[in-house]
Design a protein around this motif. Structure first.
Motif, PDB file in Angstrom:
ATOM      1  N   GLN A 325     -48.332  23.897 -54.724  1.00 32.29           N
ATOM      2  CA  GLN A 325     -49.095  23.916 -53.336  1.00 32.29           C
ATOM      3  C   GLN A 325     -49.122  22.355 -52.865  1.00 32.29           C
ATOM      4  OE1 GLN A 325     -48.944  26.375 -52.126  1.00 32.29           O
ATOM      5  NE2 GLN A 325     -48.820  27.701 -53.473  1.00 32.29           N
ATOM      6  N   GLY A 326     -48.363  21.191 -53.989  1.00 36.41           N
ATOM      7  CA  GLY A 326     -48.519  19.624 -54.306  1.00 36.41           C
ATOM      8  C   GLY A 326     -47.951  19.264 -53.008  1.00 36.41           C
ATOM      9  N   GLY A 327     -46.911  19.893 -52.353  1.00 36.01           N
ATOM     10  CA  GLY A 327     -46.347  19.644 -51.155  1.00 36.01           C
ATOM     11  C   GLY A 327     -47.164  19.592 -50.031  1.00 36.01           C
ATOM     12  N   LEU A 328     -47.828  20.427 -49.703  1.00 35.83           N
ATOM     13  CA  LEU A 328     -48.780  20.479 -48.329  1.00 35.83           C
ATOM     14  C   LEU A 328     -49.793  19.816 -48.638  1.00 35.83           C
ATOM     15  CD1 LEU A 328     -47.625  24.224 -47.734  1.00 35.83           C
ATOM     16  CD2 LEU A 328     -46.833  22.567 -46.135  1.00 35.83           C
ATOM     17  N   ALA A 329     -50.419  19.985 -49.560  1.00 31.73           N
ATOM     18  CA  ALA A 329     -51.545  19.476 -50.027  1.00 31.73           C
ATOM     19  C   ALA A 329     -51.850  17.818 -49.623  1.00 31.73           C
ATOM     20  CB  ALA A 329     -52.431  19.327 -51.370  1.00 31.73           C
ATOM     21  N   LEU A 330     -50.320  17.320 -50.090  1.00 28.83           N
ATOM     22  CA  LEU A 330     -50.013  16.549 -50.022  1.00 28.83           C
ATOM     23  C   LEU A 330     -50.032  15.199 -48.603  1.00 28.83           C
ATOM     24  CD1 LEU A 330     -49.686  13.194 -51.263  1.00 28.83           C
ATOM     25  CD2 LEU A 330     -47.208  13.784 -51.458  1.00 28.83           C
ATOM     26  N   ALA A 331     -49.589  16.306 -47.862  1.00 29.74           N
ATOM     27  CA  ALA A 331     -49.157  16.104 -46.549  1.00 29.74           C
ATOM     28  C   ALA A 331     -50.181  16.484 -45.499  1.00 29.74           C
ATOM     29  CB  ALA A 331     -48.179  17.247 -46.282  1.00 29.74           C
ATOM     30  N   GLN A 332     -51.037  17.464 -46.152  1.00 25.56           N
ATOM     31  CA  GLN A 332     -52.344  17.207 -45.306  1.00 25.56           C
ATOM     32  C   GLN A 332     -53.518  16.452 -45.350  1.00 25.56           C
ATOM     33  OE1 GLN A 332     -54.330  20.987 -45.139  1.00 25.56           O
ATOM     34  NE2 GLN A 332     -55.964  20.591 -44.176  1.00 25.56           N
ATOM     35  N   ALA A 333     -53.115  15.295 -46.869  1.00 25.38           N
ATOM     36  CA  ALA A 333     -53.738  14.538 -47.343  1.00 25.38           C
ATOM     37  C   ALA A 333     -53.751  13.388 -46.486  1.00 25.38           C
ATOM     38  CB  ALA A 333     -54.153  14.546 -49.053  1.00 25.38           C
ATOM     39  N   LEU A 334     -52.210  12.709 -46.400  1.00 29.19           N
ATOM     40  CA  LEU A 334     -52.159  11.593 -46.091  1.00 29.19           C
ATOM     41  C   LEU A 334     -52.369  11.789 -44.463  1.00 29.19           C
ATOM     42  CD1 LEU A 334     -48.353  11.195 -47.952  1.00 29.19           C
ATOM     43  CD2 LEU A 334     -50.805  10.001 -48.570  1.00 29.19           C
ATOM     44  N   GLU A 335     -52.203  12.994 -43.846  1.00 26.58           N
ATOM     45  CA  GLU A 335     -52.407  12.552 -42.619  1.00 26.58           C
ATOM     46  C   GLU A 335     -53.845  11.486 -41.932  1.00 26.58           C
ATOM     47  OE1 GLU A 335     -50.763  15.321 -38.304  1.00 26.58           O
ATOM     48  OE2 GLU A 335     -52.497  16.040 -40.132  1.00 26.58           O
ATOM     49  N   ALA A 336     -54.682  12.997 -43.439  1.00 25.21           N
ATOM     50  CA  ALA A 336     -56.366  12.700 -43.398  1.00 25.21           C
ATOM     51  C   ALA A 336     -56.658  11.275 -43.237  1.00 25.21           C
ATOM     52  CB  ALA A 336     -56.828  13.415 -43.812  1.00 25.21           C
ATOM     53  N   LEU A 337     -56.081  10.586 -44.212  1.00 24.30           N
ATOM     54  CA  LEU A 337     -56.127   9.252 -44.328  1.00 24.30           C
ATOM     55  C   LEU A 337     -55.411   8.742 -43.260  1.00 24.30           C
ATOM     56  CD1 LEU A 337     -57.063   7.198 -46.220  1.00 24.30           C
ATOM     57  CD2 LEU A 337     -54.920   7.711 -47.468  1.00 24.30           C
ATOM     58  N   ARG A 338     -54.528   9.069 -42.218  1.00 25.14           N
ATOM     59  CA  ARG A 338     -53.787   8.533 -41.995  1.00 25.14           C
ATOM     60  C   ARG A 338     -54.477   7.794 -40.848  1.00 25.14           C
ATOM     61  NH1 ARG A 338     -50.254  10.436 -38.094  1.00 25.14           N
ATOM     62  NH2 ARG A 338     -49.568  11.275 -39.785  1.00 25.14           N
ATOM     63  N   VAL A 339     -55.196   8.806 -39.924  1.00 33.78           N
ATOM     64  CA  VAL A 339     -55.826   9.199 -39.074  1.00 33.78           C
ATOM     65  C   VAL A 339     -57.182   9.257 -39.078  1.00 33.78           C
ATOM     66  CG1 VAL A 339     -57.117  10.891 -37.378  1.00 33.78           C
ATOM     67  CG2 VAL A 339     -55.049  11.623 -37.897  1.00 33.78           C
ATOM     68  N   THR A 340     -58.053   8.825 -40.544  1.00 31.17           N
ATOM     69  CA  THR A 340     -59.450   8.426 -40.405  1.00 31.17           C
ATOM     70  C   THR A 340     -59.514   6.780 -40.312  1.00 31.17           C
ATOM     71  OG1 THR A 340     -59.883  10.439 -41.970  1.00 31.17           O
ATOM     72  CG2 THR A 340     -61.117   8.582 -42.101  1.00 31.17           C
ATOM     73  N   SER A 341     -58.265   6.543 -41.304  1.00 29.89           N
ATOM     74  CA  SER A 341     -58.382   4.686 -41.353  1.00 29.89           C
ATOM     75  C   SER A 341     -58.504   4.302 -40.092  1.00 29.89           C
ATOM     76  CB  SER A 341     -57.220   4.471 -42.751  1.00 29.89           C
ATOM     77  OG  SER A 341     -56.320   4.914 -42.248  1.00 29.89           O
ATOM     78  N   GLY A 342     -57.127   5.199 -39.426  1.00 30.65           N
ATOM     79  CA  GLY A 342     -56.706   4.418 -37.898  1.00 30.65           C
ATOM     80  C   GLY A 342     -58.467   4.385 -37.332  1.00 30.65           C
ATOM     81  N   GLU A 343     -59.229   5.364 -37.240  1.00 27.69           N
ATOM     82  CA  GLU A 343     -60.045   5.576 -36.293  1.00 27.69           C
ATOM     83  C   GLU A 343     -61.242   4.844 -37.109  1.00 27.69           C
ATOM     84  OE1 GLU A 343     -62.007   7.728 -33.450  1.00 27.69           O
ATOM     85  OE2 GLU A 343     -59.157   7.370 -33.569  1.00 27.69           O
ATOM     86  N   ALA A 344     -61.071   4.696 -38.615  1.00 25.04           N
ATOM     87  CA  ALA A 344     -61.849   3.494 -38.525  1.00 25.04           C
ATOM     88  C   ALA A 344     -61.999   2.157 -38.124  1.00 25.04           C
ATOM     89  CB  ALA A 344     -62.259   3.510 -40.654  1.00 25.04           C
ATOM     90  N   ILE A 345     -60.335   1.458 -38.288  1.00 22.93           N
ATOM     91  CA  ILE A 345     -60.942   0.391 -37.488  1.00 22.93           C
ATOM     92  C   ILE A 345     -61.175   0.386 -36.595  1.00 22.93           C
ATOM     93  CG2 ILE A 345     -58.963  -1.317 -36.800  1.00 22.93           C
ATOM     94  CD1 ILE A 345     -57.679   0.153 -39.535  1.00 22.93           C
ATOM     95  N   GLN A 346     -60.446   1.566 -35.655  1.00 24.66           N
ATOM     96  CA  GLN A 346     -61.271   2.018 -34.446  1.00 24.66           C
ATOM     97  C   GLN A 346     -62.885   1.232 -33.868  1.00 24.66           C
ATOM     98  OE1 GLN A 346     -59.823   1.664 -31.083  1.00 24.66           O
ATOM     99  NE2 GLN A 346     -57.263   1.483 -31.497  1.00 24.66           N
ATOM    100  N   LEU A 347     -63.560   1.792 -34.597  1.00 22.96           N
ATOM    101  CA  LEU A 347     -65.061   2.500 -34.636  1.00 22.96           C
ATOM    102  C   LEU A 347     -66.082   1.432 -35.192  1.00 22.96           C
ATOM    103  CD1 LEU A 347     -65.047   6.185 -35.393  1.00 22.96           C
ATOM    104  CD2 LEU A 347     -65.942   5.339 -33.047  1.00 22.96           C
ATOM    105  N   HIS A 348     -64.933   0.331 -35.944  1.00 21.38           N
ATOM    106  CA  HIS A 348     -65.953  -0.546 -36.067  1.00 21.38           C
ATOM    107  C   HIS A 348     -65.448  -1.329 -34.992  1.00 21.38           C
ATOM    108  CE1 HIS A 348     -65.797   1.010 -40.486  1.00 21.38           C
ATOM    109  NE2 HIS A 348     -66.055  -0.261 -40.954  1.00 21.38           N
ATOM    110  N   GLY A 349     -64.568  -2.286 -34.413  1.00 24.10           N
ATOM    111  CA  GLY A 349     -64.703  -2.552 -33.298  1.00 24.10           C
ATOM    112  C   GLY A 349     -64.081  -3.974 -33.235  1.00 24.10           C
ATOM    113  N   GLY A 350     -64.459  -4.575 -32.841  1.00 24.50           N
ATOM    114  CA  GLY A 350     -63.578  -6.571 -33.209  1.00 24.50           C
ATOM    115  C   GLY A 350     -63.895  -6.622 -34.740  1.00 24.50           C
ATOM    116  N   ILE A 351     -64.669  -6.459 -35.653  1.00 29.21           N
ATOM    117  CA  ILE A 351     -64.601  -6.953 -36.631  1.00 29.21           C
ATOM    118  C   ILE A 351     -63.543  -6.032 -38.094  1.00 29.21           C
ATOM    119  CG2 ILE A 351     -66.420  -5.066 -37.469  1.00 29.21           C
ATOM    120  CD1 ILE A 351     -67.197  -7.442 -39.135  1.00 29.21           C
TER     121      ILE A 351
END
Length: 399
Positions: A325-351
């Motif tokens: 099940q590694g392929g599906l797990a990797l897909a879900q994990a990469l998507e979670a990392l992309r979404v979370t890291s993008g939102e982290a930049i947004q929620l940190h504001g200007g810094i």
């Protein structure tokens, strides 16, 4: 399935988190990636000596710890939290399983002990931008056309008169290829009529080997360009056993399944840390006289991220137990990392947009891993194809 971790696994994770917390902060990571090796050699030796990190999944008879790949995945969740730059992925996740599966008894005895001890590092060199295909993550790796198909391009191997092999060609995007002591090179031999893909061992001091480090999006994943100019090489395994490339392709696919599970756990660790740091920041940052995290809209966004990360963690843990099940797990994990890291930049504001802040490191890890092992939609499409979701009833009967 028992999802509970053993006392030994909990202790390993605690010790690893403690070491990385002291030695692998954001400033230390940025300093390590700018060294010639691309990682902190002293820290790598400490992790090797104290925890046996590169030898977790190596059999005890070869000097390893003798644990299952699931233990390696749990360890990589902690290295992902710290975005640890190290040869762990290239050596323990990609190279060691191939040497174990395909190497002769003499090759395993000579190579696995120093690899498990951390004194020897290795890298897998796959021609073109086809690492995910070679590992059968985004498509079938047979019949090996990703390696050149016997035509121009890729790496070609020719048997020498002395019984050895000579390689010529070029490989880009080799993880840790600039610093690895040993290269596993996928190459074609036999010409067009009898083309087959085999793996060869190339030492770092081999004449005709030219290596140059490349500029990469994610500095914590150093990559190199490898040029082979009639370089001497040793066939991985015995020539009689590798009369066809079926064994090599099967070993690459098996390595890909385990690697996907490990990478999923690593991505989950990075996503969890990015979320934790964001939650801590919005608790402290005030706007209009109150913490930013107290606003309902921010709470909703953080709750959505928490669900993303926890779902990906569950998938990664399941894949560590069942690498199929590694392929599906990797897909879900990469998507979670992309979404979370993008939102982290947004929620940190200007810094969060500044170069000095390390939020961009998590976003770059997400983007770079998708380029190397994805993208997400292809990981999912290949998993669906293997599961027969798009097969008609007539085709199922025929099979």
């Amino acid at each position: 399935m028992d999802a509970a971790f053993t006392a030994e696994q909990d202790e390993m994770r605690r010790t690893l988190r403690e070491i990385l917390g002291k030695r692998c902060g954001p400033d230390e990571v940025k300093a390590a990636v700018r060294t010639a090796a691309g990682h902190d050699r002293e820290l790598w030796q400490q992790l090797s000596a104290q925890l046996g990190l590169p030898g977790i999944a190596v059999a005890e008879e070869y000097g390893g710890v003798g644990c299952a790949p699931a233990d390696l995945a749990l360890a990589c969740e902690e290295t992902g939290r710290a975005l640890l730059p190290s040869p762990l992925l290239a050596t323990a996740v990609l190279a060691v399983p191939l040497i174990t599966a395909l190497g002769t008894a003499a090759q395993r005895s000579a190579l696995l002990p120093p690899l498990a001890a951390g004194g020897l590092t290795a890298a897998l060199a796959v021609p073109g931008q086809a690492l995910s295909t070679a590992l059968a993550l985004t498509g079938d790796n047979a019949p090996g056309g990703w390696a050149g198909g016997g035509r121009a391009g890729g790496v070609q191997a020719k048997a020498g008169e002395d019984g050895g092999w000579r390689l010529y060609g070029e490989v880009a995007q080799v993880l840790d290829g600039h610093s690895a002591s040993l290269l596993l090179v996928a190459a074609h031999t036999g010409g067009f009529a009898r083309s087959r893909t085999l793996l060869f061992l190339v030492r770092e001091d081999a004449p005709g080997l030219v290596r140059s480090r490349q500029a990469t999006l994610d500095e914590t994943r150093p990559q190199a360009r490898i040029q082979l100019r009639d370089a001497p090489a040793e066939l991985l395994g015995a020539d009689g056993d590798n009369a066809t490339d079926d064994g090599v392709l099967a070993a690459l696919a098996a390595t890909g399944r385990t690697a996907a599970a490990v990478l999923a756990a690593e991505a989950v660790g990075a996503a969890g840390q990015a979320l934790a740091r964001t939650v801590e920041y919005v608790r402290q940052r005030e706007q209009f006289g109150r913490p930013v995290g107290s606003f309902q809209a921010v709470k909703h966004r953080l709750a959505d991220l928490y669900v993303h990360v926890q779902a990906a963690r569950s998938a990664a843990y399941y894949a560590a137990w069942d690498p199929r099940q590694g392929g599906l797990a990797l897909a879900q994990a990469l998507e979670a990392l992309r979404v979370t890291s993008g939102e982290a930049i947004q929620l940190h504001g200007g810094i969060g947009f500044t170069w000095e802040h390390d939020a961009h490191l998590y976003f770059k890890r997400a983007a770079a891993d998708e380029l190397l092992f994805g993208p997400v939609h292809r990981l999912r499409a290949h998993a669906a194809h293997r599961a027969g979701l798009f097969t008609t009833p007539q085709e199922k009967v025929a099979v």
